[in-house]
Design a protein around this motif. Sequence first.
Motif, short mmCIF file in Angstrom:
data_model
loop_
_atom_site.label_atom_id
_atom_site.label_comp_id
_atom_site.label_asym_id
_atom_site.label_seq_id
_atom_site.Cartn_x
_atom_site.Cartn_y
_atom_site.Cartn_z
N UNK A 25 12.53 -30.66 15.99
CA UNK A 25 12.07 -29.43 16.64
C UNK A 25 11.50 -28.45 15.61
N UNK A 26 12.14 -28.37 14.45
CA UNK A 26 11.65 -27.50 13.37
C UNK A 26 10.27 -27.95 12.92
N UNK A 27 10.08 -29.26 12.77
CA UNK A 27 8.79 -29.78 12.32
C UNK A 27 7.71 -29.53 13.38
N UNK A 28 8.06 -29.71 14.66
CA UNK A 28 7.09 -29.46 15.74
C UNK A 28 6.64 -28.01 15.74
N UNK A 29 7.58 -27.10 15.55
CA UNK A 29 7.22 -25.68 15.49
C UNK A 29 6.38 -25.38 14.25
N UNK A 30 6.70 -26.04 13.13
CA UNK A 30 5.94 -25.84 11.90
C UNK A 30 4.51 -26.33 12.06
N UNK A 31 4.32 -27.41 12.80
CA UNK A 31 2.97 -27.90 13.06
C UNK A 31 2.12 -26.84 13.75
N UNK A 32 2.67 -26.23 14.79
CA UNK A 32 1.92 -25.21 15.52
C UNK A 32 1.64 -24.00 14.63
N UNK A 33 2.62 -23.60 13.82
CA UNK A 33 2.40 -22.47 12.92
C UNK A 33 1.34 -22.80 11.88
N UNK A 34 1.36 -24.03 11.35
CA UNK A 34 0.35 -24.44 10.38
C UNK A 34 -1.04 -24.41 10.98
N UNK A 35 -1.18 -24.89 12.20
CA UNK A 35 -2.47 -24.89 12.89
C UNK A 35 -2.97 -23.46 13.11
N UNK A 36 -2.07 -22.59 13.54
CA UNK A 36 -2.46 -21.20 13.79
C UNK A 36 -2.92 -20.51 12.50
N UNK A 37 -2.21 -20.76 11.39
CA UNK A 37 -2.60 -20.15 10.12
C UNK A 37 -3.98 -20.67 9.69
N UNK A 38 -4.21 -21.97 9.87
CA UNK A 38 -5.51 -22.54 9.51
C UNK A 38 -6.63 -21.92 10.35
N UNK A 39 -6.38 -21.73 11.64
CA UNK A 39 -7.38 -21.11 12.51
C UNK A 39 -7.59 -19.64 12.16
N UNK A 40 -6.51 -18.95 11.81
CA UNK A 40 -6.64 -17.54 11.40
C UNK A 40 -7.46 -17.44 10.11
N UNK A 41 -7.31 -18.41 9.21
CA UNK A 41 -8.10 -18.42 7.98
C UNK A 41 -9.58 -18.57 8.31
N UNK A 42 -9.90 -19.44 9.28
CA UNK A 42 -11.30 -19.60 9.70
C UNK A 42 -11.83 -18.32 10.31
N UNK A 43 -11.01 -17.64 11.10
CA UNK A 43 -11.43 -16.36 11.70
C UNK A 43 -11.68 -15.31 10.62
N UNK A 44 -10.83 -15.29 9.59
CA UNK A 44 -11.01 -14.34 8.49
C UNK A 44 -12.31 -14.60 7.74
N UNK A 45 -12.62 -15.88 7.53
CA UNK A 45 -13.87 -16.22 6.84
C UNK A 45 -15.07 -15.78 7.68
N UNK A 46 -14.99 -15.97 9.01
CA UNK A 46 -16.08 -15.53 9.88
C UNK A 46 -16.26 -14.02 9.83
N UNK A 47 -15.15 -13.29 9.78
CA UNK A 47 -15.22 -11.83 9.70
C UNK A 47 -15.83 -11.38 8.38
N UNK A 48 -15.39 -11.99 7.29
CA UNK A 48 -15.93 -11.63 5.97
C UNK A 48 -17.40 -12.03 5.84
N UNK A 49 -17.82 -13.03 6.59
CA UNK A 49 -19.22 -13.49 6.51
C UNK A 49 -20.20 -12.45 7.02
#
Length: 557
Positions: A487-511
Motif C-alpha cells: 500500500x505504501x508503494x502504491x501511494x508512492x507511485x501516485x505521488x511520484x507521478x504527480x511530482x513529475x507532472x507538476x515539474x512539467x507544469x512548472x517548465x511550461x510556466x517558466x517557458x
Amino acid sequence: MNRWKPLIALGAAQFLVVLDTSVMNVSISQLVEDFQTDVAAIQATITIYTLVMAAFLITGGKVGDLIGRRRAFAAGLVIYGIGSALTAVAPTLWMLILGWSIIEGLGGALVLPALAALVGGNYAGRQRAAAYGVIGGLAGAGIAVGPLLGGWVTTYLTWRLVFAGEVVVVVLILAAIRWIRDVPVAGPRRELDVVGAALSVVGLALVVLGVLQSATWGWLRPRNSPVTVFGFSLTPFVIIAGLVLLGLLRSWLRHRERQGRDPLVRWALLDIPPLRAAVSTLLAQNLILLGLFFTIPLYLQVVQGFNAFETGLRLLPVSITMLVTSMSAPLLNKVATPRQVVRVGFAVLVVATLWLVAAVKPQIDDASFAAAMAVLGIGMGLLAAQLGNIAQSSVGEADRSEVGGLQYTAQNLGSSLGTALIGSILIGALTVAAQAGLAGSAQVSDAVKQQVGIAIAGGISFVPIDQVRAALTQAQLPPAEAEAITATYADAQLQGLKVALLAAAAIALLSLFLTRNLPGSRLAEQPGGAADATALRPPAGPGADDDLHKPTSRPGR
C-alpha cells in the motif's frame, strides 16, 4: 492538388520519424517483458533515439548543404528504413538499440533538416505558414497517434509489425520523392566542420547522459554511481563536462567564422532574436511533451493495468485536438500574433498538466482524464502551428537547412531531456515517497523497515503492484507487513507521478519567459508571396534592433 503533393511526401516523413517514440512509450510493458529488462532500460533506449538525432542534426543539416537537400532527404530515408528493418527483427535489447536508437536516429538526423529546408523552398507566404502548420501537426500527431496504432498492434499482434510497416512507408516516400522540388544551396559548398561536429555530438551526449543516469547514480549523493568524485555522484561532473564542450563549441564556431571558414553552424544565427526564441521554445515544448508521454503511459499501464491498446485509446484526445489546432495556423495568424498564440499555448499546457495532476487517482476517471488530454493537445497544437514557421521565416533561403538543423536539434534535445529529466524526477519522487511512507508505517517492524529501506536506497523501479506483492510474498514477510508495504508503494507511485507532472507544469510556466522575442506583429507577406522576415523583428527594447538579415551573409560570399 498538385501544389500540395510535395507536402504529402514531406509530411509522411515527418510523421514517420516522430512516430517511433510514441510507439515505444505505449509498448513499455511489452518491451520489458520481451527483452527481460526493466523500465529504466527502456527509458534509456527511448532517450538514446532522440539523443542520437539531437546530437547529429546540425551535422545532418550541414551534410544536406554539401550534397543537396533532396539527396540528403533520400539518403536519410534509406538509412532510416534499414534501421526499421533491423528493429523489426531485433532478438536482443542491444540489437534494438542499434537498429532503432542509433541507425534510425542517424537517418532521422539527415531527414529532418533537409525536410525543413524543402518545405520552406517548396512553399511561400500563406502556403508556407499552412505547410509548417501541417508539418507541426503531423509531428504532434505522430507522437499522439503512435500510442493508438502501436497499442493496437502491440496488444493484438506484435510491436515489431510497426517497424516492418515503416520500411514499406519509406519505400513509398522514396517513390514519391520526384514530387519534391529540390532547393539548391546558394553560394559555394564548403567542407564539413569535423571539429565542430565532434564537440557538438559529445557535448550534447554528455549532458543528456548525465540527466538520464541521475536516477541511477544520484544527482549529488552517490547511489549506484560507477565512481565518486570528492564524495559526490558522477552525475554533475558528466553534465558539467558536456556543458564545457558546448562552450568550447561556441568558441570554435566563432573562430571558424573569423577565419572566413564555414563553421558547423554560424553562431550569428542565434543572434536573430525571433530565431533564438523559436529554438528555445521548441526545446521547451518537446521537453514537456516527451516528459508527459513517458509519464502518462506509466500511469495507465503500470498503475491502472491497461494494455497497450487501452492506453492508446486514452491518449487519442490529445492527438485529435493537437492535429486540428496545429492545422488552424492560417486562421490563427489572421487574428493574433505568433507571440500571443505561443503564450496562450504554454498557458493552456499549464492548465492541462495541473488537470492531469488532479486526474491521477488510484481509480481513473476516464471523462476527466480525456478532457485533460484534449486540453493538452490544444496547447501543443498552438505551439506546433507557429514555431517552425517562425524559425524558417527568420532567415533567407540559403540558411534554411542550417536553421532546420537548429530547430530539430532543439526539438530532439528537448525530447531526450524530457524523457530523461521527467523520468528521473519521477523515480526520485517515488524513492522519497516510499521511504517516507515506510518510515511512518506503524504496521511494519523496525527490522523489516531497515531491510526494505536499504533495498529502496539501492534503487527502486516503477513496477506493477502485483509484482511488488509477489516479491514480498517470496521474501516470506508476514502478510500484514507485506500488505502495508504494498500500500505504501502504491501511494508512492501516485505521488511520484504527480511530482513529475507538476515539474512539467512548472517548465511550461517558466517557458513563458522564453517568448519575449517572438514576433509581436502578424507575419506580413511580400508582393511575391514570400514571408517578410522584417515582420519578425521584435518591438523596441534591449536587443530589438538586431539586423535580422545580417547573419544570412556568409563569410567569403
